[in-house]
Motif scaffolding. Structure first.
Motif, PDB file in Angstrom:
ATOM      1  N   THR A 303      38.326  20.004  50.920  1.00  0.00           N
ATOM      2  CA  THR A 303      37.776  21.320  51.247  1.00  0.00           C
ATOM      3  C   THR A 303      38.511  22.367  50.425  1.00  0.00           C
ATOM      4  O   THR A 303      39.739  22.483  50.504  1.00  0.00           O
ATOM      5  CB  THR A 303      37.938  21.631  52.741  1.00  0.00           C
ATOM      6  N   HIS A 356      33.533  28.138  51.198  1.00  0.00           N
ATOM      7  CA  HIS A 356      34.292  26.893  51.302  1.00  0.00           C
ATOM      8  C   HIS A 356      33.448  25.790  50.661  1.00  0.00           C
ATOM      9  O   HIS A 356      32.290  25.586  51.057  1.00  0.00           O
ATOM     10  CB  HIS A 356      34.596  26.535  52.758  1.00  0.00           C
ATOM     11  N   VAL A 358      33.022  21.847  50.103  1.00  0.00           N
ATOM     12  CA  VAL A 358      33.424  20.602  50.735  1.00  0.00           C
ATOM     13  C   VAL A 358      32.903  19.430  49.922  1.00  0.00           C
ATOM     14  O   VAL A 358      31.706  19.359  49.617  1.00  0.00           O
ATOM     15  CB  VAL A 358      32.906  20.516  52.191  1.00  0.00           C
TER      16      VAL A 358
END
Length: 413
Positions: A303, A356, A358
């Protein structure tokens, strides 16, 4: 030549077959040598060679041979290993402190080197035949060898003869063990031996070291040198620096094509294989990256908190056009949603929007660059997790069996 019962591989009458190699023992009345008529190299008459196949406790099997000529009195004896050259060489280092240490049994093959560092004394490899003796016997044999030409030296080189006589006196003092000294027996074939009287317990005075032979030692033994770690490293380095090419067929037109492959090391990650295929017939091109290793025991989830435009220099996939959603067949609602998504991605690229990112890989072989390596990246979190049954099923691991074949085969037999 006389036939000896202990050397016969088979006996009739239902008796048990005796061992070919028997432990060396003075109480074993059946342990008699085989006698072979042999030519004496001194007077060229016939003498007798006696062969004894024996096993030294906590060591291995050896063949002891002894020749004697009744006509001229010539004698000769030597030992040979009954086994193969060992996988590694061996070095014995014994601290001799007493007369009892001088009586330790020693097997010295012809390729072994014996040394006493305190006297700068060495019996070089291939200077003597193999022998089964004691440490005292080895020193006595060296003394006799030095004495052999002393009368001639005294006549021609008296100064050299005097120095050798002084050295002989030092060797004789070793036999008396006036002070402790070190005895080293180094054998690249791995077939020499120094007795441990405390066996199977450890001997504090004896250090045994096994080592990998050098190319020169292997050549002296007449065997091919094993590929060293340095050679293996050089081979891998050559592979990294070389683009391999092999023939294949184009997945589009099935015409003959070529695939280029190169091994690349990603810093702070692992090796990957880059493959590219070009077809001259139809112009089709494909490229892919494969992991250079196996599937990892754990899955990996990475992440990344994107906070700066520089984060966009890390590997990422950016969607620009799709003919199925922006072409004539697309609806206005679908096209607007994709355009809005594209604008958000552009804002991420320009550093106007923080997200973010991932990256979740059950195989554990994906990678996202850590710009702070080898230190930890404060904006990136790497998690390792146990795969679910469904994930193992997708990777084909649930039905893969890599253990228990030997036990299973034994039970079937």
């Amino acid at each position: 030549m006389s036939a000896i019962g202990t050397l016969d591989p088979v006996r009739g009458g239902g008796e048990a077959t005796p061992a070919l190699f028997r432990p060396l023992s003075a109480e074993d009345e059946e342990q008699l040598p085989a006698e072979i008529e042999s030519l004496c190299m001194a007077c060229h008459s016939n003498g007798v060679t006696r062969l004894l196949l024996t096993r030294i406790p906590f060591f291995k099997e050896i063949i002891v041979s002894s020749f004697a000529c009744s006509r001229c009195g010539s004698t000769n004896s030597e030992i040979q290993s009954a086994g193969r050259i060992q996988d590694q060489g061996v070095c014995y280092m014994l601290t001799v402190r007493s007369k009892q240490d001088m009586n330790r049994e020693v097997v010295k093959t012809d390729c072994a080197t014996a040394r006493v560092p305190e006297l700068d004394f060495e019996i070089p490899a291939f200077s003597q035949k193999g022998v089964l003796t004691t440490i005292e016997g080895l020193i006595e044999r060296a003394i006799e060898g030095l004495k052999q030409d002393q009368p001639f030296r005294r006549e021609t080189h008296p100064d050299v003869a005097e120095k050798i006589e002084e050295f002989i006196c030092k060797l004789k003092r070793l036999k008396d063990v006036d002070s402790a000294f070190t005895f080293i027996l180094d054998d690249p074939s791995g077939n020499s031996f120094v007795e441990n009287p405390h066996a199977p317990q450890r001997d504090e005075a004896l250090v045994v070291t096994h080592y990998r032979r050098t190319a020169q030692q292997a050549a002296l033994l007449g065997i091919e040198a094993e590929e060293s770690k340095e050679d293996l490293t050089d081979s891998v380095d050559d592979l990294r620096n070389e683009v391999l090419q092999f023939g294949t067929n184009c997945p589009e037109c099935n015409a003959p094509a070529s695939t280029n492959m190169k091994l690349v090391q990603i810093p702070h990650f692992k090796e990957v294989i880059i493959m590219a295929t070009n077809c001259d017939a139809c112009g089709h091109r494909t490229n892919e990256v494969k992991s250079g290793g196996a599937i990892e025991p754990l899955g990996t989830k990475i992440t990344l908190h994107v906070t700066d435009p520089s984060d966009m220099t890390r590997d990422i996939l950016k969607v620009a056009k799709n003919p199925f959603t922006l072409g004539d067949s697309s609806t206005s609602d679908r096209a607007e949603k994709l355009c809005a998504f594209g604008r958000k991605l552009q804002q991420v690229v320009d550093g106007q929007l923080r997200i973010h990112f991932v990256l979740d890989d059950p195989a554990g072989n994906s990678y996202l660059q850590n710009v702070y390596a080898p230190e930890e990246d404060p904006e990136m979190r790497v998690e390792h997790y146990e795969r679910r049954f469904e994930q193992n099923e997708e990777l084909g691991l649930n039905d893969m069996k890599t253990e228990g074949y030997e036990a299973e085969g034994s039970s079937q037999r």
